[in-house]
Design a protein around this motif. Structure first.
Motif: not given
Length: 744
Positions: A202-204, A236-246, A250-251, A280-285
């Motif tokens: 996911g996320q490219q 399994q599903s990068p869109t469904r479990y995307d921690p950025v949008s959902n 994801a949790l 969930i602690e993201l540090k997105m780049s």
């Protein structure tokens, strides 16, 4: 008892035999497809048995598409480009937690079965049959890897991607056959490594390393247990479990992965409990992809490099092959871009022209003798926003530029070179009145040109007679029209081609006398390349943008080299250098002088001031500056450029200072080389004397006798040609009032 492979799986032969020999496996294929088994079992079994042996025995495993990194000449990064953001790493550079998490959630029996998990197939088949629909699949990690290879091989072709992922029995059987082969050839460790590098998170982000960087800004080897479980759950599903949008989904998925890891003995309950307790602690780049992210204002140069790759047979026999290789990526492309020169280009552009001005500027710098493109820039940045453009205003149409711009009087040195190289003296003198008719007829490469139209100088005070030095310094139109009438058009177009100065649209230069006034559209890179021939004492070198390319395996690829050929004699080039020094020392280009450095150049302003130029050089650097409207609609009169208002824009007034400032910075750490000195005596006094004493030859039917009032060191005779003898001509491209206004 059947002989077991390492990990408990059957051999490839046994797996194939078992698949073909047990009828239930036809239904198992349906389970792997996540399709109901009802009503299709018999057909699937028949098709499976008949089609299996017809499949090819070898699976192509293409190199995985990765990032391509473009560097400047010092190795500093300009940009990263990728079709898919991926960095391939060894399994040892992926955190053990992530390796275990992927196996636990995607294929818990991975180390116990072969290419197909018979227990898993039967379990999935039974579950789907009980529920009368689709609830569970049974593809192993190996089968998933094979499917991803098919997708990777399809590249950006939407139809091929659809074929690679279609839910059919035929594709599933093909996938299974190759999975058997892969199990035999690669073994479990290599399969897991390949899987973790190819799969989409996911996320490219493709592959574990890119995913770790995208979500946590760290390397895959440094992932924690909780981070590893989160990434493993995405597959399994990068869109469904995307921690950025959902985040909630994801949790839940992360905690499911942790539970599976406990179930299979990969971690303890306490470890799982501690990981679950953390949010969930993201540090997105943010993904930085493409030339739009290029540093140092080098977006258009970056795109030029890409086009060089896609257009050059050195990188593939066909356009399709080159495009596929570029998309595959994994390349490190070291370019010729000089960071100091590029920085100077950007600073000068920013100082003199604003991105939201009605007109734009574009510049190029080339190194004489090597053809290296050292700098390239423009006032309108690379992009799609307001005042941005993806069109590279500095290059030809086929390399991402436009139709080019009329160079005006910057083309006159080409005519001078053509005449000098044919033995003409730099003391050649013509009457050069303010206004005259075009000569007619004039010899061309394939015959003669005939026509009728007047041509005039920039202002009424420019009245001859002139010799070549003063005519060049003052950019006297009628002088160069007379010169081209004497030598013909063909030597001029031949010289232009030898110097690399060709039309931006790829067409041949028109065989018309108005070529002497720079009426044929060219690009700044072309002009910088051409003038570099003068600096290199008559030897033309084709421009190059790439110094080296290394692929993902560290192998050096062959890259195009500059091709150098003599375009004119060294004496001719040295003489032109002397002529063009006069332009910056005491002519229309005084504002472009480089002070203590030897420099030479020429100004150019086109009809109705749609474009203005300065093209010049030092012995070790050549640069071209164009200012104008890319759409050829804005006349540069009473106009604001860079916050300053101009009544009329001349080549020496706006482009000249841009050139001076960019070249001063670009040359700052370069040696101050000298031109070979060719002394051409000043003829101003001689001209004044001749204005008092009319030339007797300047009358209709004059015999053009030599003028013996020339300096003693002139090796060749010169003479003055009156305009009445030359006749008239329309120049091939007249303006609305039948005349021309191409000057400085």
């Amino acid at each position: 008892m059947a002989k077991k492979r390492s990990g408990g799986g059957l051999t490839a032969t046994q797996q194939a035999a078992k698949f073909l020999g047990v009828s239930v496996l036809a239904g198992a294929v349906l389970a792997g497809l996540a399709l109901p088994a009802v009503g299709s079992l018999g057909l699937a079994a028949k098709g499976s048995a008949e089609g299996f042996d017809e499949l090819p025995t070898d699976l192509k495993r293409p190199p995985l598409s990765q990032r391509t990194t473009i560097l400047d000449s010092t190795g500093s990064e300009i940009a990263k480009i990728y079709s898919r953001d991926r960095t391939v790493v060894d399994l040892k550079d992926i955190a053990p937690h992530l390796r275990k998490a992927i196996v636990a959630i995607e294929d818990a029996r991975f180390y116990e079965h072969g290419a197909v998990d018979l227990k898993g197939v039967l379990r999935a088949l039974n579950r789907n049959a009980q529920e009368g629909g689709v609830s569970q699949g049974a593809s192993t990690l190996t089968q998933q890897y094979v499917k991803n290879v098919f997708v990777e091989e399809a590249g950006n072709d939407a139809d091929k991607v659809a074929q690679a992922t279609q839910q059919t029995v035929g594709r599933k059987i093909k996938e299974l056959k190759y999975a058997i082969q892969i199990e035999e050839e690669l073994g479990k460790r290599r399969i897991l490594e390949n899987y973790l590098n190819i799969t989409f998170f996911g996320q490219q982000a493709y592959g574990a390393e890119a995913a770790a960087q995208r979500y946590f800004t760290k390397s895959a080897k440094d992932l924690t247990l909780g981070e590893s479980a989160l990434l493993a759950g995405l597959v399994q599903s990068p869109t469904r479990y995307d921690p950025v949008s959902n985040e909630d989904e994801a949790l839940k998925r992360r905690n499911t992965v942790l539970a599976r890891m406990v179930q299979h003995g990969d971690i303890t309950r306490d470890e799982a409990k501690a990981a679950r307790a953390k949010p969930i602690e993201l540090k997105m780049s943010q993904p930085k992809n493409g030339c739009i992210t290029a540093n140092s204002g080098a977006g258009h140069f970056c795109d030029y490099v890409r086009r060089v790759f896609l257009n050059d047979p050195a990188f593939g026999k066909t356009e399709k092959a080159r495009s596929k290789r570029w998309d595959q990526g994994g390349l490190t492309v070291k370019t010729t871009l000089d960071p100091k020169a590029q920085s100077s280009v950007n600073a000068s552009i920013e100082k003199h022209v604003h991105k939201d001005d009605k007109v734009a500027t574009a510049v190029s710098i080339v190194e004489p003798g090597s053809g290296k493109i050292l700098g390239m820039g423009q006032s309108r940045p690379y992009g799609l926003g307001k005042n941005d453009t993806e069109i590279n205003l500095a290059v030809d149409d086929d390399m991402g530029g436009g139709a080019g711009y009329q160079p005006g009087s910057t083309f006159k040195p080409v005519i001078a070179a053509a005449g000098l190289d044919r033995g003409m003296s730099p003391y050649q003198r013509y009457s050069s009145p303010y206004r005259m008719k075009y000569p007619s007829p004039v010899n061309t490469c394939k015959g003669q040109w005939s026509g009728s139209a007047p041509v005039e100088n920039e202002n009424r005070k420019e009245v001859g007679p002139y010799r070549m030095k003063e005519a060049t310094a003052k950019s006297v139109n009628t002088y160069f029209v007379s010169l081209i009438s004497q030598i013909g058009i063909c030597p001029v177009t031949d010289m232009s081609k030898k110097m690399g100065i060709e039309r931006a649209d790829g067409k041949d230069l028109d065989q018309v006398p108005s070529i002497s006034l720079g009426t044929q559209e060219v690009s700044p890179l072309t002009m910088a390349e051409g003038y570099a021939t003068f600096a290199n004492r008559g030897v033309h070198c084709t421009p190059v943008a790439i110094e080296s390319i290394t692929d993902a395996q560290g192998k050096q690829l062959s890259v195009p080299k500059t091709e150098c050929e003599r375009a004119m004699s060294a004496k001719t080039a040295d003489t032109v250098n002397a002529l063009l020094r006069g332009v910056v020392e005491d002519g229309t280009g005084k504002q472009a002088g480089l002070g203590g450095r030897d420099s030479a150049g020429k100004t150019g302003t086109t009809d109705n001031r749609y474009a203005a130029w300065f093209v010049g050089y030092a012995p070790n650097m050549s640069g071209a500056v164009w200012v104008g409207d890319p759409n050829h609609q804005v006349q540069m009169k009473d106009i604001s450029i860079g916050g300053r208002t101009y009544d009329k824009v001349f080549g020496g007034e706006v482009p000249g200072p841009i050139w001076r400032d960019m070249m001063t910075g670009a040359l700052a750490d370069k040696p101050a080389q000298k031109f070979k000195n060719v002394k051409i005596k000043d003829d101003k006094k001689d001209n004044r004397k001749n204005k008092k004493r009319p030339n007797r030859n300047n009358k209709p039917g004059g015999n053009n006798k030599p003028d013996h009032d020339k300096p003693d060191d002139n090796p060749l005779p010169d003479f003055s040609i009156p305009p009445d003898v030359l006749g008239g001509g329309d120049g091939g491209r007249g303006n609305d009032n039948g005349g021309w206004d191409f000057g400085r």
